[in-house]
Scaffold this motif. Structure first.
Motif, PDB file in Angstrom:
ATOM      1  N   UNK A 129       0.819  -1.205   0.000  1.00  0.00           N
ATOM      2  CA  UNK A 129       0.000   0.000   0.000  1.00  0.00           C
ATOM      3  C   UNK A 129       0.858   1.264   0.000  1.00  0.00           C
ATOM      4  N   UNK A 130       1.835   1.307   0.895  1.00  0.00           N
ATOM      5  CA  UNK A 130       2.651   2.516   1.002  1.00  0.00           C
ATOM      6  C   UNK A 130       3.600   2.677  -0.182  1.00  0.00           C
ATOM      7  N   UNK A 131       3.887   1.586  -0.904  1.00  0.00           N
ATOM      8  CA  UNK A 131       4.683   1.724  -2.108  1.00  0.00           C
ATOM      9  C   UNK A 131       3.991   2.563  -3.159  1.00  0.00           C
ATOM     10  N   UNK A 132       2.650   2.577  -3.121  1.00  0.00           N
ATOM     11  CA  UNK A 132       1.866   3.362  -4.083  1.00  0.00           C
ATOM     12  C   UNK A 132       1.322   4.653  -3.494  1.00  0.00           C
ATOM     13  N   UNK A 133       0.936   4.634  -2.221  1.00  0.00           N
ATOM     14  CA  UNK A 133       0.336   5.808  -1.578  1.00  0.00           C
ATOM     15  C   UNK A 133       0.992   6.038  -0.216  1.00  0.00           C
ATOM     16  N   UNK A 134       2.196   6.611  -0.210  1.00  0.00           N
ATOM     17  CA  UNK A 134       2.924   6.782   1.055  1.00  0.00           C
ATOM     18  C   UNK A 134       2.230   7.698   2.048  1.00  0.00           C
ATOM     19  N   UNK A 135       1.292   8.523   1.600  1.00  0.00           N
ATOM     20  CA  UNK A 135       0.630   9.438   2.518  1.00  0.00           C
ATOM     21  C   UNK A 135      -0.646   8.913   3.123  1.00  0.00           C
ATOM     22  N   UNK A 136      -1.009   7.666   2.834  1.00  0.00           N
ATOM     23  CA  UNK A 136      -2.280   7.124   3.331  1.00  0.00           C
ATOM     24  C   UNK A 136      -2.247   6.955   4.849  1.00  0.00           C
ATOM     25  N   UNK A 298     -12.293 -10.638  -9.638  1.00  0.00           N
ATOM     26  CA  UNK A 298     -10.899 -11.065  -9.582  1.00  0.00           C
ATOM     27  C   UNK A 298     -10.054 -10.008 -10.284  1.00  0.00           C
ATOM     28  N   UNK A 299      -9.143  -9.389  -9.546  1.00  0.00           N
ATOM     29  CA  UNK A 299      -8.356  -8.282 -10.080  1.00  0.00           C
ATOM     30  C   UNK A 299      -6.891  -8.698 -10.157  1.00  0.00           C
ATOM     31  N   UNK A 300      -6.345  -8.911 -11.358  1.00  0.00           N
ATOM     32  CA  UNK A 300      -4.919  -9.215 -11.479  1.00  0.00           C
ATOM     33  C   UNK A 300      -4.087  -8.024 -11.014  1.00  0.00           C
ATOM     34  N   UNK A 301      -3.077  -8.295 -10.199  1.00  0.00           N
ATOM     35  CA  UNK A 301      -2.232  -7.223  -9.668  1.00  0.00           C
ATOM     36  C   UNK A 301      -0.775  -7.545  -9.993  1.00  0.00           C
ATOM     37  N   UNK A 302      -0.100  -6.680 -10.755  1.00  0.00           N
ATOM     38  CA  UNK A 302       1.329  -6.905 -11.022  1.00  0.00           C
ATOM     39  C   UNK A 302       2.118  -6.891  -9.720  1.00  0.00           C
ATOM     40  N   UNK A 303       3.169  -7.695  -9.670  1.00  0.00           N
ATOM     41  CA  UNK A 303       3.978  -7.756  -8.448  1.00  0.00           C
ATOM     42  C   UNK A 303       5.354  -7.134  -8.649  1.00  0.00           C
ATOM     43  N   UNK A 304       5.572  -6.490  -9.795  1.00  0.00           N
ATOM     44  CA  UNK A 304       6.871  -5.866 -10.027  1.00  0.00           C
ATOM     45  C   UNK A 304       7.125  -4.794  -8.965  1.00  0.00           C
ATOM     46  N   UNK A 305       8.317  -4.812  -8.407  1.00  0.00           N
ATOM     47  CA  UNK A 305       8.699  -3.855  -7.374  1.00  0.00           C
ATOM     48  C   UNK A 305       8.285  -4.225  -5.970  1.00  0.00           C
ATOM     49  N   UNK A 306       7.402  -5.207  -5.826  1.00  0.00           N
ATOM     50  CA  UNK A 306       6.915  -5.543  -4.488  1.00  0.00           C
ATOM     51  C   UNK A 306       7.968  -6.290  -3.659  1.00  0.00           C
ATOM     52  N   UNK A 307       8.811  -7.082  -4.318  1.00  0.00           N
ATOM     53  CA  UNK A 307       9.850  -7.799  -3.576  1.00  0.00           C
ATOM     54  C   UNK A 307      10.771  -6.796  -2.880  1.00  0.00           C
ATOM     55  N   UNK A 308      11.151  -5.767  -3.620  1.00  0.00           N
ATOM     56  CA  UNK A 308      12.023  -4.749  -3.037  1.00  0.00           C
ATOM     57  C   UNK A 308      11.311  -4.006  -1.915  1.00  0.00           C
ATOM     58  N   UNK A 309      10.026  -3.708  -2.124  1.00  0.00           N
ATOM     59  CA  UNK A 309       9.261  -3.022  -1.079  1.00  0.00           C
ATOM     60  C   UNK A 309       9.190  -3.871   0.186  1.00  0.00           C
ATOM     61  N   UNK A 310       9.013  -5.173   0.021  1.00  0.00           N
ATOM     62  CA  UNK A 310       8.944  -6.072   1.170  1.00  0.00           C
ATOM     63  C   UNK A 310      10.276  -6.134   1.911  1.00  0.00           C
ATOM     64  N   UNK A 311      11.365  -6.062   1.167  1.00  0.00           N
ATOM     65  CA  UNK A 311      12.684  -6.072   1.810  1.00  0.00           C
ATOM     66  C   UNK A 311      12.863  -4.859   2.718  1.00  0.00           C
ATOM     67  N   UNK A 312      12.153  -3.790   2.419  1.00  0.00           N
ATOM     68  CA  UNK A 312      12.290  -2.560   3.193  1.00  0.00           C
ATOM     69  C   UNK A 312      11.240  -2.435   4.294  1.00  0.00           C
ATOM     70  N   UNK A 313      10.563  -3.527   4.612  1.00  0.00           N
ATOM     71  CA  UNK A 313       9.577  -3.500   5.686  1.00  0.00           C
ATOM     72  C   UNK A 313      10.223  -3.055   6.995  1.00  0.00           C
ATOM     73  N   UNK A 314       9.551  -2.197   7.766  1.00  0.00           N
ATOM     74  CA  UNK A 314      10.107  -1.774   9.047  1.00  0.00           C
ATOM     75  C   UNK A 314      10.065  -2.853  10.123  1.00  0.00           C
ATOM     76  N   UNK A 315       9.378  -3.959   9.859  1.00  0.00           N
ATOM     77  CA  UNK A 315       9.343  -5.078  10.803  1.00  0.00           C
ATOM     78  C   UNK A 315       9.735  -6.352  10.069  1.00  0.00           C
ATOM     79  N   UNK A 337      -2.514  -7.123  -2.397  1.00  0.00           N
ATOM     80  CA  UNK A 337      -3.780  -6.608  -1.877  1.00  0.00           C
ATOM     81  C   UNK A 337      -3.619  -5.169  -1.411  1.00  0.00           C
ATOM     82  N   UNK A 338      -2.488  -4.854  -0.795  1.00  0.00           N
ATOM     83  CA  UNK A 338      -2.225  -3.476  -0.397  1.00  0.00           C
ATOM     84  C   UNK A 338      -2.118  -2.557  -1.592  1.00  0.00           C
ATOM     85  N   UNK A 339      -1.455  -3.035  -2.644  1.00  0.00           N
ATOM     86  CA  UNK A 339      -1.331  -2.241  -3.871  1.00  0.00           C
ATOM     87  C   UNK A 339      -2.704  -2.000  -4.494  1.00  0.00           C
TER      88      UNK A 339
END
Length: 352
Positions: A129-136, A298-315, A337-339
């Motif tokens: 979610x925050x990868x797309x909308x950091x101000x949410x 059913x909504x297909x969601x691309x996962x490009x960039x999500x691996x890197x975003x997950x690596x930067x999780x604060x937890x 789902x967050x995206x």
């Protein structure tokens, strides 16, 4: 023996029992704060049964130094009629400053509500979610299918500190959140109208219960949460429980938990985030999730960039003892789902 570490609401201890040393966990709001040298009464069920989540002996009491009596306010009792029932200040009780708001509240105003089976999905959903909308502004609504005290979740504490959660709402018998509510419905309304969230994420607390049968698992609450979000004019987004690393066949690909909760329990339509995973495994996920399309979008969601975003999780990311690289598909599906939820937020406008 010693205090190992602590986070808001919980203190982790090293203790000595008749069987040897063990880790223990105390909730100071319930039992007071243990100090080295104290005798503590322990519930050792988790140790005796070899439970995976937590694996702690739980401090029931410090017999020689009881905690102060609660002074209030609050008349909402949770973990009711157990020896450790807790009195909390419910947002929807009459003396609450939020009572008038919730007495009239009947709509989520189209707020996206991301629903997932396991607590471990929470930080991954936020990464997407925050990868797309950091101000949410995101609130977490914790159901009572797993741990009852929100204090047990170190992830929640760290996510609050990182500014990734505007608050935690504990619903049903769960307690210890920033906001206490009676039901999932008032929990969602409190997320929107008390915490002023743009998005709510709903999962069980840490840990879940499953008997390996179609209906005998606590994650059926995910389907019920979809219904609650829909009836309150929210926009439910269903996160799939997907695994490539689970040894149990019923959880490989799309877990039977998701297929039952969304396919049988959820009577209202939701947007189901279908991660576009590569190769044969990705095709397996698409095939398994197909029947959900009879009721849901059913909504297909691309996962490009999500691996890197997950690596930067604060937890730290972990599910059933498996980390990010050990079960990447699980975390990608949650982040997808967050995206998807981020894409439902208004574009080019200030969030609430």
């Amino acid at each position: 023996m010693r205090i190992r570490r602590e986070w808001p609401g919980a203190v982790e201890l090293d203790v000595v029992t008749q069987e040897g040393q063990a880790r223990a966990l105390a909730y100071p709001a319930l039992v007071g704060r243990p100090e080295p040298g104290d005798t503590v009464l322990l519930n050792t069920t988790a140790l005796a049964m070899g439970l995976g989540t937590g694996g702690y002996a739980m401090v029931v009491a410090i017999p020689e130094r009881l905690p102060e009596d609660p002074q209030g306010p609050g008349h909402l009792v949770k973990a009711r009629y157990t020896p450790l029932q807790a009195t909390v200040f419910g947002a929807d009780e009459q003396d609450s400053p939020h009572h008038d708001i919730l007495a009239e509240a009947d709509s989520l105003d189209g707020m996206p509500v991301v629903v997932a089976d396991l607590h471990s999905a929470l930080p991954a959903i936020l990464c997407g979610l925050y990868g797309s909308r950091p101000g949410a502004r995101v609130a977490y609504v914790m159901l009572d299918g797993g741990a009852l005290p929100a204090w047990f979740s170190m992830s929640c504490a760290r996510l609050r500190e990182a500014g990734w959660l505007c608050g935690v709402v504990t619903a049903g018998q769960a307690f210890g959140g920033d906001v206490e509510t009676v039901t999932t419905h008032t929990g969602l309304l409190a997320a929107r109208h008390v915490l002023e969230a743009d998005v709510a994420v709903v999962t069980q607390g840490p840990g879940n219960l499953g008997g390996g049968t179609r209906w005998g698992f606590s994650g059926v609450s995910a389907g019920e949460a979809v219904n609650a979000a829909a009836v309150l004019s929210g926009r439910p987004v269903a996160a799939l429980r997907v695994s490539e690393g689970d040894r149990r066949e019923r959880h490989v690909g799309v877990s039977h938990h998701s297929l039952t909760a969304y396919g049988r329990v959820a009577l209202a339509p939701a947007r189901v985030a279908v991660p576009e995973l590569p190769g044969d495994f990705g095709r397996r996920v698409i095939e398994q999730v197909g029947p959900l399309g009879e009721r849901h979008e059913l909504v297909p969601v691309p996962v490009d960039g999500l691996h890197e975003a997950l690596k930067n999780s604060p937890v730290r990311l972990s599910t059933m003892g498996r980390g990010l690289e050990e079960d990447l598909a699980y975390f990608l599906a949650s982040a997808a789902a967050g995206r998807l939820a981020a894409g439902l937020l208004p574009q080019g406008a200030a969030l609430s």
